[in-house]
Design a protein around this motif. Structure first.
Motif, mmCIF file in Angstrom:
data_model
loop_
_atom_site.group_PDB
_atom_site.id
_atom_site.type_symbol
_atom_site.label_atom_id
_atom_site.label_comp_id
_atom_site.label_asym_id
_atom_site.label_seq_id
_atom_site.Cartn_x
_atom_site.Cartn_y
_atom_site.Cartn_z
ATOM 1 N N HIS A 181 0.835 -1.212 0.000
ATOM 2 C CA HIS A 181 0.000 0.000 0.000
ATOM 3 C C HIS A 181 0.869 1.261 0.000
ATOM 4 C CE1 HIS A 181 -4.225 -1.376 0.432
ATOM 5 N NE2 HIS A 181 -3.649 -2.477 0.862
ATOM 6 N N GLU A 182 1.993 1.194 0.715
ATOM 7 C CA GLU A 182 2.900 2.344 0.719
ATOM 8 C C GLU A 182 3.492 2.561 -0.674
ATOM 9 O OE1 GLU A 182 5.259 5.536 2.249
ATOM 10 O OE2 GLU A 182 3.383 4.569 2.838
ATOM 11 N N GLU A 183 3.846 1.472 -1.360
ATOM 12 C CA GLU A 183 4.352 1.591 -2.728
ATOM 13 C C GLU A 183 3.304 2.231 -3.636
ATOM 14 O OE1 GLU A 183 5.780 -1.176 -6.496
ATOM 15 O OE2 GLU A 183 3.982 -1.551 -5.316
ATOM 16 N N SER A 184 2.044 1.800 -3.488
ATOM 17 C CA SER A 184 0.977 2.358 -4.317
ATOM 18 C C SER A 184 0.875 3.866 -4.127
ATOM 19 C CB SER A 184 -0.352 1.682 -3.968
ATOM 20 O OG SER A 184 -1.400 2.221 -4.727
ATOM 21 N N ARG A 185 1.021 4.310 -2.884
ATOM 22 C CA ARG A 185 0.966 5.755 -2.603
ATOM 23 C C ARG A 185 2.168 6.474 -3.214
ATOM 24 N NH1 ARG A 185 2.916 9.446 0.781
ATOM 25 N NH2 ARG A 185 4.320 7.958 1.777
ATOM 26 N N LEU A 186 3.347 5.862 -3.080
ATOM 27 C CA LEU A 186 4.560 6.491 -3.597
ATOM 28 C C LEU A 186 4.567 6.550 -5.126
ATOM 29 C CD1 LEU A 186 7.276 4.934 -1.241
ATOM 30 C CD2 LEU A 186 6.430 7.294 -1.235
#
Length: 585
Positions: A465-470
């Protein structure tokens, strides 16, 4: 019975009868001189409506309609496993032997072979008391499935006569009982059951045991319980059928019921060929020894497509009542819903959203609510797990079938077109998918693996999920502007996506991965991430870490570490620590 019941009007599979009170609601009838199978679906004071499950070409007003006095039902007995049926339980192999490759209208082949002799062992004696659901005889249906003949629900009494152990045909009487009213009831190897009526159980059980599939994205991130319900929605070419094939091959259910509902004929042919060739890893026997196939392809009568779902779930419940864990693959419920829409249109019913009938949600609930794990009437435990494919037009998950399905399932494996086109299989999108079984299943994972399994899974999901945001930022300004700790998140998420979530169905070790290896793969990926995070915190640039090639090496562990050698993970962990230590000196 009114023998003058005749056809008044014909509109595709919908046949109208005028001025008769000869039939009851949901009664099975025979239509025309060829005795086409139909079902009463509407009754008024002036007209009775029949839904015909076969092609109505050639019918004409004045043709006779004969009632059976009973609802639409299926024959339940030995011979179901490894057989291939159409949507109303007509055996396609027997019809082919009799009529050739094409099904003739009005084919009346018995669903099961009535002449075959079964080696039967009677498990009760004179004087015993039997109740509904209890086992009175057994026979070896296939080399790996024992068929347990059970008393039909609602019947009970004292055993007054039993047959000898040995060879018996399907409808031979093997046990006689006298019920409380003094009536003699003969029990054979087979029985009939209405397809739209759920079979009763003693008590429903909680969904606390996972259905192990060997697919990492499912078992680890979005697990399903035995007795659970899941949907696999996706547009054309995203891998719905392939994912269901993989689950049918590898999930730890005892019996598979595969319903090809309105799918292409070549896909069903592929299922037949693959299942016949595949060796079941649990028994080293052909997978067909524990599989039932219901083939209702897109060119078959549309009304039978509507019945095929209920036929499949009834067969599944029958084996559940014997104490087996059954998994149903329904491919696809969208084609089934389209059959509802077509028939509803011919009935001139008021359409709801996108032309589907207003009762679409209730029909979907009738199907999915028949899933569950339960204590059965015979005293054992069985389950029916439903995995339904959904084919939304244009991959639009906001369309009615997908949205209404989400109301009745607790596991949603959303297939992504971009992942499928990038050859990432299973193409399950980790952002749009979800499972609501975590709370129920986590105690099982803690007891049978380790408490760290849940912690690692949560960390993996958080990184994705953090990758998706980044990536939203990266699309605007590129990766160079990101600090090293965020670059590490992107690099680790790529490792998770390619090395963990992507799976090769054609690789002998990667097609099915045990839970223990799934856990160790998560552990080593997160170990690398945490070690690198500490190094970056010490102001060592990420470029020095990536030069070591550790991320590329871990991407290949799904191939390089065999399922039978989990101890190799310790060697890899030691190598990671050694190489990372070399850049901190």
């Amino acid at each position: 019975m009114n023998k003058n019941a005749v056809i008044y009007g014909i509109n595709g599979p919908v046949v109208t009868i005028k001025n008769t009170d000869a039939f009851s609601m949901m009664e099975m009838v025979y239509v025309g001189d060829e005795r086409l199978v139909g079902e009463i679906i509407e009754i008024s004071d002036t007209a009775t409506i029949v839904q015909v499950y076969e092609e109505t070409t050639g019918l004409k007003p004045g043709d006779p309609i004969v009632g059976t006095g009973s609802p639409m039902n299926v024959v339940l007995g030995p011979g179901i496993i490894s057989n291939i049926f159409d949507g109303i339980e007509r055996p396609l192999k027997a019809i082919e032997a009799e009529n050739g490759a094409f099904i003739h209208r009005g084919s009346a082949a018995s669903p099961l072979d009535t002449e075959k002799l079964w080696d039967v062992k009677i498990t009760v004696a004179v004087g015993d008391t039997l109740a509904g659901g209890q086992i009175y005889a057994t026979t070896q249906e296939t080399p790996i499935i024992e068929h347990r003949c059970i008393v039909p629900p609602g019947i009970s009494g004292e055993v007054i006569e039993v047959a000898q152990n040995g060879q018996h045909k399907l409808f031979d009487t093997v046990v006689k009982i006298k019920d409380t009213s003094g009536k003699i009831v003969a029990l054979a190897l087979a029985q009939k059951w209405p397809i739209r009526k759920p079979r009763p159980v003693k008590q429903r059980a909680s969904a606390t045991i996972p259905l192990i599939t060997g697919q990492r994205v499912i078992d680890t991130l979005f697990p399903i319980a035995k007795g659970g319900a899941a949907a696999i929605p996706g547009g054309f070419g995203t891998g719905k059928t392939m994912t269901q094939h993989q689950l049918a091959k590898w999930c730890d259910a005892d019996i598979i019921v595969y319903i090809g509902c309105g799918e292409r004929g070549n896909e069903m042919c592929q299922v037949l060929e693959e299942f016949g060739e595949l060796i079941d890893p649990k028994s080293n026997r052909p997978l067909t020894d524990r599989t039932v196939l219901i083939a209702n392809t897109s060119n078959m009568p549309v009304a039978a497509r509507e019945a095929s779902i209920y036929t499949g779930i009834t067969l599944a419940e029958y084996y559940r009542d014997m104490g087996y864990h059954v998994a149903i693959m329904a491919d696809s419920t969208s084609r089934w819903a389209e059959a509802l829409r077509e028939i509803s249109g011919r009935l001139e019913e008021m359409p709801a959203e996108e032309g589907f009938p207003a009762y679409l949600p209730s029909r979907l609930s009738e199907f999915y609510e028949r899933a569950g794990r339960a204590e059965v009437l015979s005293g054992g435990e069985g389950s029916v797990t439903i995995i339904g494919a959904v084919s939304p037009q244009g991959a639009d998950f906001s369309e009615p079938v997908t949205q209404n399905t989400k109301r009745f399932i607790r596991c949603f494996w959303a297939l992504d077109k971009s992942l499928a086109y990038a050859r990432h299989y299973p193409a399950i999108n980790w952002i749009d998918s979800y499972s609501e079984y975590f709370t129920d299943l986590d105690p099982w994972f803690e007891q049978n693996l380790t408490t760290d399994f849940i912690k690692y899974r949560n960390n993996i999901i958080a990184l994705l999920h953090e990758e998706s945001r980044l990536m939203e930022i990266v699309k605007l300004i590129g990766t160079d502007i990101l600090p090293d700790d965020q670059k590490l998140v992107i690099e680790t998420a790529k490792l998770i996506r390619v090395g963990f979530l992507q799976q090769n169905a054609f690789h002998p070790d990667d097609t099915f991965v045990p839970l223990q290896k799934q856990f160790l793969m998560m552990k080593i990926i997160l170990h690398l991430y945490n070690q690198c995070k500490a190094i970056i915190a010490a102001n060592i640039p990420i470029s020095k870490i990536t030069e070591l090639g550790l991320f590329d090496k871990l991407i290949k562990i799904k191939y390089d570490i065999p399922n039978s050698n989990p101890e190799m993970f310790e060697q890899y962990t030691a190598e990671i620590d050694e190489k990372l230590a070399s850049i901190t000196k």
